[in-house]
Design an enzyme around this catalytic site. Structure first.
Site, short mmCIF file in Angstrom:
data_model
loop_
_atom_site.label_atom_id
_atom_site.label_comp_id
_atom_site.label_asym_id
_atom_site.label_seq_id
_atom_site.Cartn_x
_atom_site.Cartn_y
_atom_site.Cartn_z
N ARG A 194 -35.49 49.09 35.95
CA ARG A 194 -34.36 49.53 36.79
C ARG A 194 -34.80 49.73 38.24
O ARG A 194 -34.02 49.61 39.15
CB ARG A 194 -33.79 50.85 36.26
N LYS B 70 -34.32 50.82 46.28
CA LYS B 70 -33.21 50.82 45.31
C LYS B 70 -32.15 51.82 45.74
O LYS B 70 -30.95 51.52 45.76
CB LYS B 70 -33.74 51.22 43.93
N ASN B 71 -32.57 53.03 46.13
CA ASN B 71 -31.59 54.09 46.39
C ASN B 71 -30.93 53.98 47.75
O ASN B 71 -30.05 54.79 48.07
CB ASN B 71 -32.24 55.46 46.19
N ARG C 86 -25.28 55.12 36.53
CA ARG C 86 -24.37 56.14 37.01
C ARG C 86 -24.12 56.06 38.51
O ARG C 86 -23.12 56.54 39.02
CB ARG C 86 -24.82 57.52 36.60
N ARG D 199 -26.18 65.63 35.33
CA ARG D 199 -25.83 64.81 36.50
C ARG D 199 -24.32 64.86 36.81
O ARG D 199 -23.64 63.86 36.89
CB ARG D 199 -26.26 63.36 36.30
N CYS E 73 -27.71 61.66 31.93
CA CYS E 73 -28.80 60.72 31.61
C CYS E 73 -29.96 61.58 31.10
O CYS E 73 -29.84 62.79 30.99
CB CYS E 73 -29.18 59.89 32.83
N ILE F 122 -34.94 70.21 41.10
CA ILE F 122 -33.73 69.41 41.30
C ILE F 122 -33.01 69.12 39.99
O ILE F 122 -31.81 69.33 39.88
CB ILE F 122 -34.07 68.07 42.02
N ASP G 57 -38.45 62.46 42.72
CA ASP G 57 -38.75 61.14 42.15
C ASP G 57 -40.23 60.82 42.13
O ASP G 57 -40.63 59.79 41.61
CB ASP G 57 -38.00 60.03 42.92
C1 EPZ Z 1 -30.13 60.53 43.81
O1 EPZ Z 1 -29.47 60.91 42.62
C2 EPZ Z 1 -31.12 59.44 43.43
N1 EPZ Z 1 -30.39 58.29 42.90
C3 EPZ Z 1 -32.09 59.98 42.39
O2 EPZ Z 1 -33.04 58.96 42.11
C4 EPZ Z 1 -32.81 61.18 42.99
O3 EPZ Z 1 -33.68 61.73 42.03
C5 EPZ Z 1 -31.80 62.23 43.43
O4 EPZ Z 1 -30.85 61.64 44.35
C6 EPZ Z 1 -32.45 63.42 44.12
O5 EPZ Z 1 -33.16 62.98 45.24
C7 EPZ Z 1 -29.76 57.45 43.77
O6 EPZ Z 1 -29.78 57.65 44.97
C8 EPZ Z 1 -29.04 56.28 43.16
P1 EPZ Z 1 -28.15 64.52 43.54
P2 EPZ Z 1 -28.15 61.84 42.70
O7 EPZ Z 1 -26.68 64.36 43.54
O8 EPZ Z 1 -27.44 61.59 43.97
C9 EPZ Z 1 -26.69 68.35 41.16
C10 EPZ Z 1 -34.34 57.57 40.75
O9 EPZ Z 1 -35.24 57.81 39.94
N2 EPZ Z 1 -25.33 67.85 41.44
O10 EPZ Z 1 -28.87 64.62 44.85
O11 EPZ Z 1 -27.41 61.67 41.42
C11 EPZ Z 1 -27.48 67.40 40.25
O12 EPZ Z 1 -27.20 67.68 38.89
C12 EPZ Z 1 -33.11 58.45 40.77
O13 EPZ Z 1 -34.34 56.64 41.60
C13 EPZ Z 1 -24.24 68.58 40.98
O14 EPZ Z 1 -24.38 69.62 40.34
O15 EPZ Z 1 -28.80 63.28 42.75
C14 EPZ Z 1 -28.90 67.71 40.63
O16 EPZ Z 1 -29.33 68.86 39.93
C15 EPZ Z 1 -33.17 59.54 39.71
N3 EPZ Z 1 -22.99 68.13 41.26
C16 EPZ Z 1 -28.82 68.02 42.12
O17 EPZ Z 1 -27.45 68.35 42.37
C17 EPZ Z 1 -22.76 66.98 41.98
O18 EPZ Z 1 -21.59 66.62 42.22
C18 EPZ Z 1 -29.21 66.87 43.04
O19 EPZ Z 1 -28.53 65.72 42.56
C19 EPZ Z 1 -23.89 66.26 42.45
C20 EPZ Z 1 -25.16 66.72 42.17
#
Ligand code: EPZ
Length: 423
Positions: free
Chosen positions: A400, A22-23, A93, A122, A117, A331, A309
């Site tokens: 999802r 998915k990701n 998102r 996020r 979420c 995370i 995850d």
């Molecule tokens: C991706 O989410 C995945 N989703 C998530 O999978 C996964 O848990 C996550 O990466 C971490 O590996 C997809 O790829 C579609 P991040 P993402 O940006 O990109 C903070 C699932 O269950 N952050 O790596 O949204 C954020 O709040 C989903 O399949 C900021 O502060 O995660 C978090 O604490 C859930 N500002 C950390 O960084 C930003 O601009 C990592 O988030 C971006 C992120």
């Protein structure tokens, strides 16, 4: 809302074919906007999130549709309406991933700010900061990211934290920018690697793939592509943990162990026996459970460390394992919502802030509620290992991210049934 009824106590045995990731599919489908023409993406899992992104691509003016069971065709020749609407972005998102491709392809984008979420706020501040560093003019107006850029200009950008979709969005923006872009502190997740490989197949010039420093030489144009996405390491990890939690023995087909080494190391530490290899050109991972798993301690972190995850799934395993385990979620700020539901099933878990301590014991079936995608997976594992019957509500979260999950679990011997919501 549909529910899942699971009768625990069955030992999972047999083989499972792992679906596409998915990701990886979500950024890869967004990336088809970068080139005019028809792209064909294979190994696409039939998931709600994929259908949502197809709606976003069609709203933008591309023609995106399923062309066979697990194949999507996108004709991105026309981009008539560079808008990702709130109604769609609020349900998924990751739709924010169209921001980079739209800015790169046509110099403008209007993308609804994704809300938070269940697992956290996020924010997408790094996505926006990076686009501004590439020369985009970005305003937040009435809940939308309004972005414009005559032409993006290569730059060096260091993100404040490792962000998977942040890296992916900036990568997709940089491939058509003028000059060189360096992305430092980039995410190294296999899904980022898969996107970069697809972009290079479209004619992009990306080096440092799989490392925290990506170097991109901008090009004038990219071409549409045929691409097969990589398998889903989190789906695979989920079935391995389900087998370990039920004293079972499973073989996963179509997944290489290199994609989930940290997870397999923890499963080995818990007492499972893991082997892997390739048979008739198809990668496999085999897990044989120990009589009784030993609890493990986990700290989630960016790849190649233990993935967030998989945290809920191991929380469930620890609840029926011998001894105590400490799980630290580094995370996301609110990714423990499966804990109160597990406690309803008799789990012994104490937690505060981002640290949970589990003490192994017995679980008993109970009515519980799914709160987010991976929490749902954790509850399923707990239900499979529990005595008696569990009813999991709000399983739309599950739909999802897990393709044909009841079918795959039933093939492994689980007693699982979907109870359709009365219309
Ligand atoms: C991706 O989410 C995945 N989703 C998530 O999978 C996964 O848990 C996550 O990466 C971490 O590996 C997809 O790829 C579609 P991040 P993402 O940006 O990109 C903070 C699932 O269950 N952050 O790596 O949204 C954020 O709040 C989903 O399949 C900021 O502060 O995660 C978090 O604490 C859930 N500002 C950390 O960084 C930003 O601009 C990592 O988030 C971006 C992120």
């Amino acid at each position: 809302m549909d529910k899942l009824k699971i009768t625990g106590g069955q030992t999972l045995k047999g083989e499972v074919q792992i679906s596409g990731a998915k990701n990886a599919v979500l950024p890869i489908l967004a990336a088809t906007l970068l080139a005019p023409g028809i792209s064909i993406i294979d190994n696409v899992p039939r998931l709600r999130d994929v259908n949502t992104l197809l709606q976003v691509l069609n709203a933008i003016g591309a023609k995106a549709a399923w062309s066979s069971d697990n194949q999507v065709t996108v004709d991105a020749t026309e981009i008539s309406n560079p808008t990702a609407p709130y109604e769609l972005v609020k349900t998924m998102r990751a739709s924010v991933l169209v921001l980079g491709p739209l800015l790169a392809r046509i110099g403008q984008a209007r993308v609804s700010l994704p809300g938070g979420c269940a697992i956290g706020a996020r924010p997408v501040d790094q996505h926006i900061k990076g686009m501004r560093a590439l020369g985009a003019n970005i305003e937040i107006l009435e809940g939308y990211i309004e972005a414009k850029a005559e032409k993006l200009t290569g730059t060096r950008f260091v993100s404040d934290m490792v962000t998977v979709t942040g890296t992916e969005n900036l990568l997709m923006a940089a491939v058509l920018a003028d000059g060189e872009t360096i992305l430092e502190n980039a995410a190294c997740e296999p899904e980022v690697v898969d996107l970069a490989n697809m972009l290079n197949k479209m004619g992009a010039k990306i080096t440092g793939i799989g490392t925290p420093r990506l170097e991109i030489q901008g090009v004038q144009q990219l071409k549409a592509v045929n691409y097969r996405t990589l398998p889903d390491r989190i789906e695979a990890g989920t079935y391995l943990v389900a087998a370990a939690a039920t004293g079972g023995e499973v073989i996963l087909r179509g997944i290489a162990i290199q994609l989930l080494e940290a997870v397999c190391e923890k499963l080995t530490e818990s007492g499972a026996e893991i082997t892997s290899g390739t048979e008739n050109g198809v990668d496999f991972i085999k897990l044989k459970s120990s009589a009784k798993p030993q609890a493990v301690s986990i700290r989630t972190a960016p790849f190649p460390a233990f993935p967030t995850d998989m945290q809920a799934q191991f929380m469930a395993l620890n609840c029926i394992a011998n001894g105590a385990g400490v799980i630290v979620e580094n995370i996301f700020e609110n990714r423990f919502m499966h804990i109160p539901e597990l406690i309803r099933m008799g789990a012994k878990i104490e937690f505060s802030a981002n640290t949970a301590t589990t003490t192994g014991g017995k679980l008993r079936g109970a009515p519980v509620m799914a709160t987010d995608l991976r929490a749902s997976a954790g509850l399923i594992i707990a239900a499979l290992a529990a005595e008696g019957e569990t009813i999991i509500d709000r399983i739309y979260h599950l739909d999802r991210g897990y393709e044909k999950i009841e079918e795959k679990l039933s093939i492994l011997g689980a007693k699982v049934e979907r109870i359709k919501a009365n219309k």
